[in-house]
Design an enzyme around this catalytic site. Structure first.
Site, PDB file in Angstrom:
ATOM      1  N   THR A   1       0.822  -1.210   0.000  1.00  0.00           N
ATOM      2  CA  THR A   1       0.000   0.000   0.000  1.00  0.00           C
ATOM      3  C   THR A   1       0.859   1.265   0.000  1.00  0.00           C
ATOM      4  OG1 THR A   1      -1.495   1.258   1.416  1.00  0.00           O
ATOM      5  CG2 THR A   1      -0.105  -0.309   2.524  1.00  0.00           C
ATOM      6  N   ASP A   2       0.263   2.365  -0.453  1.00  0.00           N
ATOM      7  CA  ASP A   2       0.965   3.663  -0.377  1.00  0.00           C
ATOM      8  C   ASP A   2       1.035   4.176   1.066  1.00  0.00           C
ATOM      9  OD1 ASP A   2      -1.723   4.356  -0.025  1.00  0.00           O
ATOM     10  OD2 ASP A   2      -1.780   5.822  -1.660  1.00  0.00           O
ATOM     11  N   GLU A   3       0.223   3.589   1.969  1.00  0.00           N
ATOM     12  CA  GLU A   3       0.190   4.113   3.343  1.00  0.00           C
ATOM     13  C   GLU A   3       1.506   3.920   4.079  1.00  0.00           C
ATOM     14  OE1 GLU A   3      -3.256   3.481   5.706  1.00  0.00           O
ATOM     15  OE2 GLU A   3      -4.597   3.621   3.998  1.00  0.00           O
TER      16      GLU A   3
ATOM     17  N   TYR B   1      -2.047  -0.470  11.040  1.00  0.00           N
ATOM     18  CA  TYR B   1      -2.169  -1.144   9.731  1.00  0.00           C
ATOM     19  C   TYR B   1      -0.960  -0.852   8.857  1.00  0.00           C
ATOM     20  CZ  TYR B   1      -3.354  -1.580   4.790  1.00  0.00           C
ATOM     21  OH  TYR B   1      -3.303  -1.866   3.447  1.00  0.00           O
TER      22      TYR B   1
ATOM     23  N   LYS C   1       2.044  -3.325   7.433  1.00  0.00           N
ATOM     24  CA  LYS C   1       2.329  -3.515   6.008  1.00  0.00           C
ATOM     25  C   LYS C   1       3.782  -3.131   5.707  1.00  0.00           C
ATOM     26  CE  LYS C   1      -0.024  -4.579   3.012  1.00  0.00           C
ATOM     27  NZ  LYS C   1      -0.371  -5.917   2.432  1.00  0.00           N
TER      28      LYS C   1
ATOM     29  N   TYR D   1     -15.311  11.840   8.332  1.00  0.00           N
ATOM     30  CA  TYR D   1     -14.401  12.080   9.456  1.00  0.00           C
ATOM     31  C   TYR D   1     -13.810  13.495   9.398  1.00  0.00           C
ATOM     32  CZ  TYR D   1     -14.085   6.904   9.912  1.00  0.00           C
ATOM     33  OH  TYR D   1     -14.332   5.567  10.055  1.00  0.00           O
TER      34      TYR D   1
ATOM     35  N   ASP E   1     -12.963  12.720  14.097  1.00  0.00           N
ATOM     36  CA  ASP E   1     -11.915  12.311  13.168  1.00  0.00           C
ATOM     37  C   ASP E   1     -11.273  10.989  13.594  1.00  0.00           C
ATOM     38  OD1 ASP E   1     -10.389  12.479  10.924  1.00  0.00           O
ATOM     39  OD2 ASP E   1      -9.332  14.329  11.488  1.00  0.00           O
TER      40      ASP E   1
ATOM     41  N   PRO F   1      -8.233   8.836  14.723  1.00  0.00           N
ATOM     42  CA  PRO F   1      -6.980   9.200  15.409  1.00  0.00           C
ATOM     43  C   PRO F   1      -5.785   9.018  14.466  1.00  0.00           C
ATOM     44  CG  PRO F   1      -8.263   7.628  16.724  1.00  0.00           C
ATOM     45  CD  PRO F   1      -8.940   7.727  15.383  1.00  0.00           C
TER      46      PRO F   1
HETATM   47  P1  NAD Z   1      -9.731  -7.256   2.158  1.00  0.00           P
HETATM   48  O1  NAD Z   1      -9.736  -6.990   3.622  1.00  0.00           O
HETATM   49  O2  NAD Z   1     -10.946  -6.982   1.360  1.00  0.00           O
HETATM   50  O3  NAD Z   1      -9.367  -8.786   1.903  1.00  0.00           O
HETATM   51  C1  NAD Z   1      -8.350  -9.452   2.603  1.00  0.00           C
HETATM   52  C2  NAD Z   1      -8.517 -10.952   2.331  1.00  0.00           C
HETATM   53  O4  NAD Z   1      -7.445 -11.622   3.022  1.00  0.00           O
HETATM   54  C3  NAD Z   1      -9.827 -11.516   2.889  1.00  0.00           C
HETATM   55  O5  NAD Z   1     -10.399 -12.386   1.937  1.00  0.00           O
HETATM   56  C4  NAD Z   1      -9.399 -12.278   4.139  1.00  0.00           C
HETATM   57  O6  NAD Z   1     -10.230 -13.387   4.446  1.00  0.00           O
HETATM   58  C5  NAD Z   1      -7.993 -12.726   3.741  1.00  0.00           C
HETATM   59  N1  NAD Z   1      -7.133 -12.974   4.911  1.00  0.00           N
HETATM   60  C6  NAD Z   1      -6.987 -12.187   6.000  1.00  0.00           C
HETATM   61  N2  NAD Z   1      -6.117 -12.745   6.855  1.00  0.00           N
HETATM   62  C7  NAD Z   1      -5.687 -13.907   6.264  1.00  0.00           C
HETATM   63  C8  NAD Z   1      -4.771 -14.923   6.646  1.00  0.00           C
HETATM   64  N3  NAD Z   1      -4.118 -14.869   7.817  1.00  0.00           N
HETATM   65  N4  NAD Z   1      -4.559 -15.960   5.802  1.00  0.00           N
HETATM   66  C9  NAD Z   1      -5.230 -16.030   4.632  1.00  0.00           C
HETATM   67  N5  NAD Z   1      -6.120 -15.113   4.234  1.00  0.00           N
HETATM   68  C10 NAD Z   1      -6.341 -14.060   5.033  1.00  0.00           C
HETATM   69  O7  NAD Z   1      -8.476  -6.473   1.597  1.00  0.00           O
HETATM   70  P2  NAD Z   1      -8.255  -5.794   0.165  1.00  0.00           P
HETATM   71  O8  NAD Z   1      -8.751  -4.413   0.208  1.00  0.00           O
HETATM   72  O9  NAD Z   1      -8.703  -6.720  -0.889  1.00  0.00           O
HETATM   73  O10 NAD Z   1      -6.661  -5.708   0.159  1.00  0.00           O
HETATM   74  C11 NAD Z   1      -5.877  -6.766  -0.364  1.00  0.00           C
HETATM   75  C12 NAD Z   1      -4.411  -6.400  -0.240  1.00  0.00           C
HETATM   76  O11 NAD Z   1      -4.157  -5.216  -0.961  1.00  0.00           O
HETATM   77  C13 NAD Z   1      -3.958  -6.138   1.192  1.00  0.00           C
HETATM   78  O12 NAD Z   1      -2.661  -6.669   1.341  1.00  0.00           O
HETATM   79  C14 NAD Z   1      -3.931  -4.618   1.292  1.00  0.00           C
HETATM   80  O13 NAD Z   1      -2.969  -4.199   2.220  1.00  0.00           O
HETATM   81  C15 NAD Z   1      -3.548  -4.242  -0.108  1.00  0.00           C
HETATM   82  N6  NAD Z   1      -3.999  -2.929  -0.586  1.00  0.00           N
HETATM   83  C16 NAD Z   1      -5.327  -2.576  -0.477  1.00  0.00           C
HETATM   84  C17 NAD Z   1      -5.764  -1.355  -0.988  1.00  0.00           C
HETATM   85  C18 NAD Z   1      -7.209  -0.925  -0.923  1.00  0.00           C
HETATM   86  O14 NAD Z   1      -7.510   0.219  -1.252  1.00  0.00           O
HETATM   87  N7  NAD Z   1      -8.136  -1.781  -0.512  1.00  0.00           N
HETATM   88  C19 NAD Z   1      -4.834  -0.495  -1.586  1.00  0.00           C
HETATM   89  C20 NAD Z   1      -3.492  -0.876  -1.659  1.00  0.00           C
HETATM   90  C21 NAD Z   1      -3.107  -2.105  -1.171  1.00  0.00           C
HETATM   91  O1  DAU Z   2      -4.133   3.962   0.465  1.00  0.00           O
HETATM   92  C1  DAU Z   2      -4.348   2.576   0.345  1.00  0.00           C
HETATM   93  C2  DAU Z   2      -5.196   2.117   1.503  1.00  0.00           C
HETATM   94  O2  DAU Z   2      -6.509   2.588   1.255  1.00  0.00           O
HETATM   95  C3  DAU Z   2      -5.195   0.607   1.703  1.00  0.00           C
HETATM   96  O3  DAU Z   2      -3.897   0.193   2.051  1.00  0.00           O
HETATM   97  C4  DAU Z   2      -6.180   0.204   2.806  1.00  0.00           C
HETATM   98  O4  DAU Z   2      -6.238  -1.212   2.894  1.00  0.00           O
HETATM   99  C5  DAU Z   2      -7.531   0.752   2.436  1.00  0.00           C
HETATM  100  O5  DAU Z   2      -8.456   0.444   3.469  1.00  0.00           O
HETATM  101  C6  DAU Z   2      -7.464   2.254   2.220  1.00  0.00           C
HETATM  102  O6  DAU Z   2      -7.187   2.948   3.463  1.00  0.00           O
HETATM  103  P1  DAU Z   2      -7.941   4.308   3.854  1.00  0.00           P
HETATM  104  O7  DAU Z   2      -7.883   4.475   5.313  1.00  0.00           O
HETATM  105  O8  DAU Z   2      -7.477   5.432   3.005  1.00  0.00           O
HETATM  106  O9  DAU Z   2      -9.428   3.901   3.351  1.00  0.00           O
HETATM  107  P2  DAU Z   2     -10.877   4.122   3.979  1.00  0.00           P
HETATM  108  O10 DAU Z   2     -11.853   3.739   2.924  1.00  0.00           O
HETATM  109  O11 DAU Z   2     -11.013   3.476   5.306  1.00  0.00           O
HETATM  110  O12 DAU Z   2     -10.937   5.693   4.189  1.00  0.00           O
HETATM  111  C7  DAU Z   2     -10.748   6.573   3.099  1.00  0.00           C
HETATM  112  C8  DAU Z   2     -10.814   7.986   3.621  1.00  0.00           C
HETATM  113  O13 DAU Z   2     -12.163   8.242   4.051  1.00  0.00           O
HETATM  114  C9  DAU Z   2      -9.952   8.209   4.849  1.00  0.00           C
HETATM  115  O14 DAU Z   2      -9.422   9.539   4.809  1.00  0.00           O
HETATM  116  C10 DAU Z   2     -10.915   8.074   6.030  1.00  0.00           C
HETATM  117  C11 DAU Z   2     -12.223   8.587   5.448  1.00  0.00           C
HETATM  118  N1  DAU Z   2     -13.443   7.965   6.005  1.00  0.00           N
HETATM  119  C12 DAU Z   2     -13.520   6.601   6.052  1.00  0.00           C
HETATM  120  C13 DAU Z   2     -14.636   5.984   6.573  1.00  0.00           C
HETATM  121  C14 DAU Z   2     -14.709   4.480   6.641  1.00  0.00           C
HETATM  122  C15 DAU Z   2     -14.497   8.757   6.439  1.00  0.00           C
HETATM  123  O15 DAU Z   2     -14.431   9.998   6.353  1.00  0.00           O
HETATM  124  N2  DAU Z   2     -15.610   8.149   6.943  1.00  0.00           N
HETATM  125  C16 DAU Z   2     -15.715   6.797   7.046  1.00  0.00           C
HETATM  126  O16 DAU Z   2     -16.742   6.294   7.560  1.00  0.00           O
END
Ligand code: NAD
Ligand code: DAU
Length: 351
Positions: A132-134, A158, A162, A215, A289, A291
């Protein structure tokens, strides 16, 4: 065959579906099926012999060893993770266990497997770690976007977990020569996105007549990429990435959260107007917000574009419209994921 971990989650399921739609290469899908894993995401693959699903944990070394010996995948794509920042704030332990210990166990099993391959098998093998970019921390308004050289400054449990996993992957290449690739992607959106994350949460809350919880001041910026473009980037890096290299993936699409929420309201006003004729904007509600909330993420994806020729296919306008339409077309999927545990989470986070 390739081994995909976490292939029942949001991005993993999209990746498996796209992979099988575009090639005949079978997929071994290992997923623990946590609250975020959902076999309904893979329902269209039922009966397809190219998809082998195993419920299990990436931290289970014996299981991994057995699967690698039996199926002899040519590549591993590691999506499995705990992925929600807010959950990591409430309870970091699962994040340490899966994202750090789990990645370590997976690397160990893959290292043993890879070490036993012949020279051609070793040369062809790939371990692609999806990150992730985070991990890069937060940008100020005038900072330039994250390049692959940006220092690691993770701010949440988180992102710290990562970051640790990224470092382990890097170390296994440097120390053992494991053929690894790492991708660091910005925020994804699209079909099968679990409605704990901003975009799907806002869509399902809007349709249910519930508040849209923004938030803080809503001016935090994220860089949004349609999930299928993330999947195409991963396929490209897997096919042509340089071993040991890191590739940032993003859509050059920075937007403040409040603008995202307003866009969703406008699309819903058009596609599924409220019965009372008012706008869904009426439901926007500013709440406490997050934390340690990171202010801004932005990805510089020029390396991936220049070296491997990847570009996103969707603009934000086309991708977000498709996404809203997908949620409108899949009320059963939405109803099923809003189980008891989902309701518990929502009441804990937004009480
Ligand atoms: P998600 O939470 O939707 O899915 C995660 C999956 O991993 C689920 O199916 C869960 O059952 C499985 N899992 C969790 N723990 C496990 C374990 N111990 N063994 C096997 N399986 C397990 O997540 P996502 O949004 O699909 O993200 C997938 C990957 O991409 C993650 O590594 C995340 O860090 C990365 N990523 C996500 C985003 C985003 O915006 N969602 C952006 C950049 C990177
Ligand atoms: O940047 C990549 C990441 O993006 C991934 O690594 C993470 O797995 C993915 O969950 C996501 O993280 P964010 O924290 O950016 O995503 P989220 O959808 O939780 O929140 C996006 C933005 O919206 C963030 O600034 C928080 C805000 N937010 C989120 C929720 C759930 C709100 O304002 N209200 C909300 O209820």
């Amino acid at each position: 065959m390739i081994l995909v971990t976490g292939g029942a989650g949001f991005i993993g399921a999209n990746f498996v579906l796209d992979w099988l739609a575009q090639s005949d290469g079978p997929v071994l899908n290992l997923d623990k099926l946590t609250y975020a894993g959902n076999l309904e995401n893979l329902a269209s693959l039922q009966g397809d012999p190219r998809h082998v699903f195993v419920q299990g944990d990436i931290a289970d070394g014996a299981l991994l060893q057995g699967l690698l010996t039996e199926h002899r995948p040519r590549a591993v794509v590691n999506f499995a993770a705990e992925s929600h920042v807010d959950r990591s704030i409430h309870g970091p332990e699962d994040f340490i266990q899966t994202n750090i210990v789990g990645t370590f166990r997976l690397l160990e099993a893959v290292r043993a497997h890879w070490g036993g391959l012949d020279e051609a098998g070793k040369a062809a093998f790939r371990f692609l770690h999806v990150s992730t970019d985070e991990v890069y921390g937060s940008l100020a308004a005038t900072d330039s976007a994250f390049t692959e050289e940006h220092r690691y400054e993770p701010n949440s449990p988180y992102s710290a977990s990562k970051a640790a996993s990224d470092h382990l992957v890097r170390a296994y290449h440097h120390t053992y020569g494991l053929p690894v690739l790492t991708t660091n992607c910005s925020n994804n959106y699209g079909p099968y996105h679990f409605p704990e994350k901003l975009i799907p949460l806002m869509i399902v809350n809007a349709l249910a007549g519930k508040p849209l919880p923004v938030y803080g001041d809503g001016m935090q910026i994220r860089d949004w990429l349609y999930v299928k473009d993330h999947c195409s980037a991963i396929r490209r890096v897997l096919a042509a990435g340089q071993l040991g290299e890191v590739y940032n993936v993003g859509g050059w699409n920075e937007k403040p959260n409040i603008e995202i929420v307003q866009t969703l309201c406008a699309l819903l006003d058009e596609l599924r107007p409220r019965a009372d004729g008012k706008s869904y904007r009426e439901q926007i509600s500013y709440v406490k917000d997050r934390p340690g909330h990171d202010r801004r993420y932005a990805i510089d994806a020029r390396k991936l574009e220049k070296e491997l020729g990847w570009k996103p296919a969707e603009t934000f306008e086309t991708g977000i419209r498709k996404t809203v339409q997908w949620y409108l077309d899949h009320p059963d999927w939405v109803a099923h994921v809003q189980s008891g545990s989902y309701r518990d989470w929502v009441s804990k986070q937004y009480r």
